[in-house]
Enzyme design. Sequence first.
Site, PDB file in Angstrom:
ATOM      1  N   SER A  84       0.714  -1.396  -0.155  1.00  0.00           N
ATOM      2  CA  SER A  84       0.062   0.170  -0.013  1.00  0.00           C
ATOM      3  C   SER A  84       0.947   1.194  -0.145  1.00  0.00           C
ATOM      4  O   SER A  84       0.353   2.230  -0.722  1.00  0.00           O
ATOM      5  CB  SER A  84      -0.831   0.191   1.358  1.00  0.00           C
ATOM      6  OG  SER A  84      -1.894  -1.028   1.237  1.00  0.00           O
ATOM      7  N   ARG A 291       9.898   0.606   6.072  1.00  0.00           N
ATOM      8  CA  ARG A 291       8.700   1.006   5.849  1.00  0.00           C
ATOM      9  C   ARG A 291       8.194   2.139   6.992  1.00  0.00           C
ATOM     10  O   ARG A 291       8.346   1.580   8.184  1.00  0.00           O
ATOM     11  CB  ARG A 291       7.586   0.129   5.363  1.00  0.00           C
ATOM     12  CG  ARG A 291       6.321   0.690   5.387  1.00  0.00           C
ATOM     13  CD  ARG A 291       5.199  -0.268   4.396  1.00  0.00           C
ATOM     14  NE  ARG A 291       3.971  -0.068   4.859  1.00  0.00           N
ATOM     15  CZ  ARG A 291       2.906  -0.721   4.388  1.00  0.00           C
ATOM     16  NH1 ARG A 291       3.204  -1.775   3.539  1.00  0.00           N
ATOM     17  NH2 ARG A 291       1.730  -0.464   4.588  1.00  0.00           N
TER      18      ARG A 291
END
Length: 528
Positions: A84, A291
């Site tokens: 995402s 991330r």
Amino acid sequence: MFRGLLKSLQKKPLRKSTAKNRLAGPVLIIILDGLGLSGRQAGDAFAAASTPCYDGLKAGYPYRELFAHGKHVGMASNKDMGNSEVGHNAIGAGKIYSQGSKLVQEALLSGSLFQRKAWKDTMYHVKQQNSALHFLGLLSDGNVHSDITHLMQLSEQAAAEGLKKIYVHALLDGRDTSPQSALLYVLRLEQHFAKLRKKYACSAHIASAGGRMLLVMDRYEADWDMIQRGWDLMVLGEGPVFQSATAGIQQLRKENKVSDQYIPPFLIQADPSRELALIQDGDALINFNFRGDRAIQISLAFENRATPIQKKKKVAIHYVGMTLYDGDRNIPSRFLVNPPSIKNTMGEYLAATGKRQFAISETQKYGHVTFFWNGNRSSKFNEKTETYIEIPSDNVSFDQRPWMKAAEITDAVIDCLKSKKFDCGRVNYPNADMVGHTGNFQASKLAVEAVDLCLARLLKALADCNGIALITADHGNCDEMFEVDTKTNTLKKDAQGNYIVKTSHTLNKVPFFIYDPKQRNTYTWKTG
């Protein structure tokens, strides 16, 4: 994704169309998060779902299939699943940037990471304090949040530079990897540490572990209890103690009947005569996740910034992130690899041209249509022209409520459309991704159906205000709910004959539609 669109916009200022049939309403970008195209029926919750709205789009409007993984979106190789963060970076930017995993890999291969001030300062600090170096991160090769090979390279370099106490606080995956694969990564790391101990005469061990959905890796401040559990485990030593990570995983799996991502946190003490390897004053801690979204809150805690967690014991440590997790707030203050520099995003361009925008999702994906969409920027480009709406997510397992907040998201978008205050908007429906991660096939099917119902409502409202929609996904997930044998293209089975559940993203393409209610069945794609 959208590269041609943004490049064409950047060549000249936006001007009102003079076409007689131009649309008066807004342009809406709709992200069906986690909705990929497997090309098979078996194990595909999307294919099994009843989706009359989606089917109508495919039958009547322009349709293409897009790559959303690997080098197509800036990752290291085409074996890397999309995710995402990367997907929303790519769509929001309209171009491809080298992403976290690739940047870290390049810095390690070139050796430039070990020449950076952040690394050198960390080594100096530990030596001066005669303290321990701790690593925290996801023990995985899913390459979404981390890569175990990065941890192995960092720990070996630390040992080679003379550090004698190296400990890992392992977050167990089972989400970007197979549901019960943690022991494979534990074995790899323990074998690696055995070599370090022999070669460099150092102490290198796994100090604690726990499932990623219970420990540390919260995002968007949805569940601070996860951060509290991490602090209490790693700093206070609160949790059951096992002689090895393997013993802890096996016992807690059996007792709780859960996959790896939900294994309760525990500590490891191989030698009862030695103290637990807790994080103490003067130690250093490297978060090896690259991330940002699930690394921010624990970074705030260890940098002793304001958080709602209760610290029965405070520690002053040298904290370092793998990369910069939030550039606007400078989180963390020290990091090993520079993040991608994403400029001239779609949101930035539209704000500069005075277009009125809105972004809407529920908590689980709110940051994706804001922070990641805007090139890892947490603030707005223009406070006067941008509206961000977050629908609070329920704090329950998503397969218990597969509809999530799809209806509330739809209501909010329709209100924005009816207000006639906006030129463009973006919305994310998280259901197919978040429910897909649970591994529950029936719940994932219901999740897809819930979104399809809402999509029908939304497109009707868009047609009523003479708007147009671009509909796509950021990556696949619910399209492969069971592991696939790539050689035979059939579903894998375990020793008992049961299909092996898959909870990770996929390598499949994603759909892309242009919904223009006035132009049904009139478009043709130009090729070549």
